[in-house]
Design a protein around this motif. Structure first.
Motif, mmCIF file in Angstrom:
data_model
loop_
_atom_site.group_PDB
_atom_site.id
_atom_site.type_symbol
_atom_site.label_atom_id
_atom_site.label_comp_id
_atom_site.label_asym_id
_atom_site.label_seq_id
_atom_site.Cartn_x
_atom_site.Cartn_y
_atom_site.Cartn_z
ATOM 1 N N ASP A 62 74.059 4.037 35.899
ATOM 2 C CA ASP A 62 74.330 4.492 34.285
ATOM 3 C C ASP A 62 72.837 4.853 33.652
ATOM 4 O O ASP A 62 72.934 5.658 32.813
ATOM 5 N N SER A 63 71.877 4.322 34.063
ATOM 6 C CA SER A 63 70.563 4.747 33.773
ATOM 7 C C SER A 63 70.098 6.027 33.806
ATOM 8 O O SER A 63 69.325 6.597 33.317
ATOM 9 N N VAL A 64 70.650 6.640 34.679
ATOM 10 C CA VAL A 64 70.213 8.099 34.985
ATOM 11 C C VAL A 64 71.063 9.241 34.917
ATOM 12 O O VAL A 64 71.259 10.501 35.031
ATOM 13 N N LYS A 65 72.538 8.479 34.790
ATOM 14 C CA LYS A 65 73.559 9.577 34.596
ATOM 15 C C LYS A 65 73.439 10.364 33.389
ATOM 16 O O LYS A 65 72.775 10.420 32.259
ATOM 17 N N GLY A 66 73.677 11.785 33.594
ATOM 18 C CA GLY A 66 73.356 12.913 32.906
ATOM 19 C C GLY A 66 72.106 13.655 32.884
ATOM 20 O O GLY A 66 71.765 14.522 32.195
ATOM 21 N N ARG A 67 70.815 12.825 33.792
ATOM 22 C CA ARG A 67 69.512 13.490 33.668
ATOM 23 C C ARG A 67 69.389 13.665 34.909
ATOM 24 O O ARG A 67 68.402 14.651 35.190
ATOM 25 N N PHE A 68 69.886 12.929 35.920
ATOM 26 C CA PHE A 68 69.403 13.157 37.387
ATOM 27 C C PHE A 68 70.644 13.689 38.075
ATOM 28 O O PHE A 68 72.068 13.605 37.655
ATOM 29 N N ILE A 69 70.350 14.737 39.270
ATOM 30 C CA ILE A 69 71.258 15.207 39.917
ATOM 31 C C ILE A 69 71.020 15.100 41.413
ATOM 32 O O ILE A 69 69.775 15.405 41.954
ATOM 33 N N ILE A 70 71.921 14.653 42.004
ATOM 34 C CA ILE A 70 71.787 14.368 43.726
ATOM 35 C C ILE A 70 72.376 15.583 44.411
ATOM 36 O O ILE A 70 73.549 15.788 43.913
ATOM 37 N N SER A 71 72.044 16.043 45.427
ATOM 38 C CA SER A 71 72.418 17.095 46.056
ATOM 39 C C SER A 71 71.905 17.171 47.476
ATOM 40 O O SER A 71 71.096 16.345 47.880
ATOM 41 N N ARG A 72 72.536 17.901 48.487
ATOM 42 C CA ARG A 72 72.046 18.207 49.614
ATOM 43 C C ARG A 72 72.548 19.306 50.329
ATOM 44 O O ARG A 72 73.188 20.094 49.774
ATOM 45 N N ASP A 73 71.742 19.862 51.302
ATOM 46 C CA ASP A 73 71.771 20.926 52.195
ATOM 47 C C ASP A 73 71.613 20.637 53.623
ATOM 48 O O ASP A 73 71.042 20.331 53.935
ATOM 49 N N ASN A 74 73.168 20.566 53.950
ATOM 50 C CA ASN A 74 73.323 20.219 55.424
ATOM 51 C C ASN A 74 72.560 20.840 56.435
ATOM 52 O O ASN A 74 71.875 20.369 57.097
ATOM 53 N N PRO A 75 72.584 22.402 56.335
ATOM 54 C CA PRO A 75 72.052 23.245 57.288
ATOM 55 C C PRO A 75 70.260 22.782 57.415
ATOM 56 O O PRO A 75 69.603 23.249 58.513
ATOM 57 N N ARG A 76 69.906 22.462 56.207
ATOM 58 C CA ARG A 76 68.375 22.263 56.137
ATOM 59 C C ARG A 76 68.156 20.728 56.421
ATOM 60 O O ARG A 76 66.923 20.319 56.221
ATOM 61 N N ASN A 77 69.076 19.992 56.768
ATOM 62 C CA ASN A 77 69.032 18.409 56.780
ATOM 63 C C ASN A 77 68.061 17.740 55.694
ATOM 64 O O ASN A 77 67.178 16.917 55.860
#
Length: 125
Positions: A62-77
């Motif tokens: 809750d403390s980071v919702k709306g400010r932080f974004i997690i993502s991933r790039d599987n080909p780049r590991n």
């Protein structure tokens, strides 16, 4: 066993942004849900965000919702944590985390077994 290496930490001012990266080696990256945890001085390590294998579902504290974004790039590991509108209370060592037997929701309930070395994020007021 996998190896996790974080990068991208640093010193910023309140309101600024940083992007952390976590590279993984040793096993197929796409087989692991990924998470970020953080630990501030004198406090316990806490969950920040997690992402599913495909990247289609994410979870946030809750403390980071709306400010932080997690993502991933599987080909780049590589997994990422985009941190916007940073606050002094975001100051902590940030750790990349995963587990071969836990999904993204499971990582919200408790940390996995594999950790990176951590990267320091300091937000000045």
């Amino acid at each position: 066993q996998v190896q996790l290496v974080e990068s991208g930490g640093g010193l910023v001012q309140t309101g600024e942004s940083l992007r952390l990266s976590c590279s993984i080696s040793g096993r197929a990256f796409s087989a692991y849900a990924m998470a970020w945890f953080r630990q501030a001085p004198g406090k316990e390590r806490e969950f920040v965000a997690s992402i599913t294998l495909s990247g289609d579902t994410t979870y946030y504290a809750d403390s980071v919702k709306g400010r932080f974004i997690i993502s991933r790039d599987n080909p780049r590991n590589t997994a990422y944590l985009q941190m916007n509108s940073l606050k002094p209370e975001d100051t902590a060592v940030y750790y990349c985390n995963t587990d071969p037997f836990r999904g993204a929701y499971g990582l919200t309930q408790g940390a996995g077994s594999e950790w990176g070395q951590g990267t320091q994020v300091t937000v000045s007021s």
